[in-house]
Design an enzyme around this catalytic site. Structure first.
Site, mmCIF file in Angstrom:
data_model
loop_
_atom_site.group_PDB
_atom_site.id
_atom_site.type_symbol
_atom_site.label_atom_id
_atom_site.label_comp_id
_atom_site.label_asym_id
_atom_site.label_seq_id
_atom_site.Cartn_x
_atom_site.Cartn_y
_atom_site.Cartn_z
ATOM 1 N N ASP A 1 27.557 42.090 23.271
ATOM 2 C CA ASP A 1 28.177 40.896 23.218
ATOM 3 C C ASP A 1 28.414 40.126 21.922
ATOM 4 O OD1 ASP A 1 25.604 39.972 23.421
ATOM 5 O OD2 ASP A 1 25.688 38.630 25.356
ATOM 6 N N SER A 2 27.418 40.723 21.043
ATOM 7 C CA SER A 2 27.649 40.336 19.740
ATOM 8 C C SER A 2 29.099 40.433 18.980
ATOM 9 C CB SER A 2 26.782 41.223 18.734
ATOM 10 O OG SER A 2 26.995 42.746 19.057
ATOM 11 N N ASP B 1 26.855 45.251 27.475
ATOM 12 C CA ASP B 1 26.213 44.143 27.847
ATOM 13 C C ASP B 1 27.065 43.198 29.164
ATOM 14 O OD1 ASP B 1 24.039 43.673 26.385
ATOM 15 O OD2 ASP B 1 25.044 42.779 24.375
ATOM 16 N N LYS C 1 23.313 46.406 30.133
ATOM 17 C CA LYS C 1 22.116 45.608 29.685
ATOM 18 C C LYS C 1 22.163 44.172 30.054
ATOM 19 C CE LYS C 1 21.845 44.809 24.695
ATOM 20 N NZ LYS C 1 21.704 43.384 24.786
ATOM 21 N N GLU D 1 19.817 40.344 29.429
ATOM 22 C CA GLU D 1 18.600 39.778 28.726
ATOM 23 C C GLU D 1 17.699 39.085 29.653
ATOM 24 O OE1 GLU D 1 20.426 37.088 25.766
ATOM 25 O OE2 GLU D 1 21.574 38.827 24.899
ATOM 26 N N GLU E 1 13.995 42.572 20.730
ATOM 27 C CA GLU E 1 14.778 41.828 19.485
ATOM 28 C C GLU E 1 13.864 40.872 18.850
ATOM 29 O OE1 GLU E 1 18.774 40.552 20.363
ATOM 30 O OE2 GLU E 1 19.020 39.673 18.206
HETATM 31 O O1 KIV Z 1 24.988 42.274 21.468
HETATM 32 C C1 KIV Z 1 24.323 43.092 20.732
HETATM 33 O O2 KIV Z 1 24.884 43.667 19.895
HETATM 34 C C2 KIV Z 1 22.803 43.355 21.177
HETATM 35 C C3 KIV Z 1 22.163 44.094 20.056
HETATM 36 C C4 KIV Z 1 21.756 42.839 18.940
HETATM 37 C C5 KIV Z 1 20.891 44.629 20.481
HETATM 38 O O3 KIV Z 1 22.498 43.007 22.093
#
Ligand code: KIV
Length: 268
Positions: A46-47, A85, A115, A117, A182
């Site tokens: 989600d970055s 994510d 994934k 969090e 992280e």
């Molecule tokens: O969203 C992302 O890119 C991440 C990485 C920083 C692991 O969660």
């Protein structure tokens, strides 16, 4: 190198001491390059909200955006494990809401795993129970930024160190096949890694993890904000693009482009 990467294979690699190479990708052409280059895990993070969309954080990234980008990536990838994510608030309302969103990422997006969090054992169990492989994400959890107000390294104090180690064990028992760590201090990352059987993939957490992940745009010089200290720079792609665009613009303005060879038919 040609073996298709699965959650089970990652666990075997941990046992064998083979480091796991992971990077982010958000679109077809970059995902194809990463896959062909032998990256083991491709994360549709989600970055993308900050890296691609110019948002201030990841909070405004929607499920639709994640599905859209995940489908671009999975169309390109033949070997790597693609993990997507679950974005902000897509797994908090209820287990069934989380299930249907994770299902969208797999069915519409085509990813192999999701994934999420934080330390969320019950939720993880219900996803795994439905056949959805889950990668956990401990330490700095960027989706909490509006609550915490800043990004910080965790595990400096003994209390935080112990909490991280406990959370890693809880998430392993809940059924995660891997954990992203992280921005934790290297020491708790090392202890977490040696105390669980699933692989840890670190970002800014030192050299004691089973693998490493970075944001692609940071390491190729294409990020819009200054990358963190742990994001080693391997290329200056942004500078290359600027140079190419400036050359093209100059060629058009000076009427050096297009030539006869770059046009159809015979020049008059
Ligand atoms: O969203 C992302 O890119 C991440 C990485 C920083 C692991 O969660």
């Amino acid at each position: 190198m040609n073996e298709v990467v699965t959650p089970r294979l990652l666990k075997r690699w941990k046992k064998d001491g083979r480091p796991i190479v992971a990077l982010t990708a958000y679109d077809f052409p970059t995902a194809r390059i990463l896959d062909e280059a032998g990256v083991d895990v491709i994360l549709v993070g989600d970055s993308l909200g900050m890296v691609l969309m110019g948002l201030q954080d990841t909070v405004n990234v929607t499920m639709d955006a994640m599905v859209h980008h995940t489908s671009m990536v999975t169309r390109a990838v033949k070997r790597a494990l693609v993990v997507a994510d679950l974005p902000f608030l897509s797994y908090h309302l209820s287990p069934s809401h989380a299930l249907s969103n994770a299902g969208r990422l797999m069915q519409e997006g085509g990813c192999q795993a999701v994934k999420l969090e934080g330390c969320r054992p019950e939720l993880t169990e219900s996803l795994v129970d439905a056949g959805i492989p889950v990668m956990g994400h401990l330490g700095l959890t960027p989706q909490n930024i509006r609550l915490t107000g800043h990004y910080r390294v965790s595990g400096r104090s003994e209390k935080e160190h112990d909490l991280l180690v406990e959370q890693a064990s809880i998430m392993e028992k809940a059924g995660c096949f891997s954990l992203v760590l992280e921005c934790t201090m290297p020491d708790p990352a090392r202890v977490m890694t040696s105390s669980i059987t699933i692989p840890t993939i670190g970002i800014g957490s030192g050299d004691g993890c089973d693998g490493q992940i970075l944001v692609l745009h940071d390491i190729i010089g294409l990020s819009t904000s200054p990358p963190a200290r742990f994001a080693r720079r391997y290329a200056a792609v942004g500078d290359e693009i600027r140079r190419a665009v400036e050359s093209y613009a100059a060629d058009v303005r000076e009427r050096r482009f297009p030539t006869a060879e770059e046009s159809y038919g015979k020049a008059k």
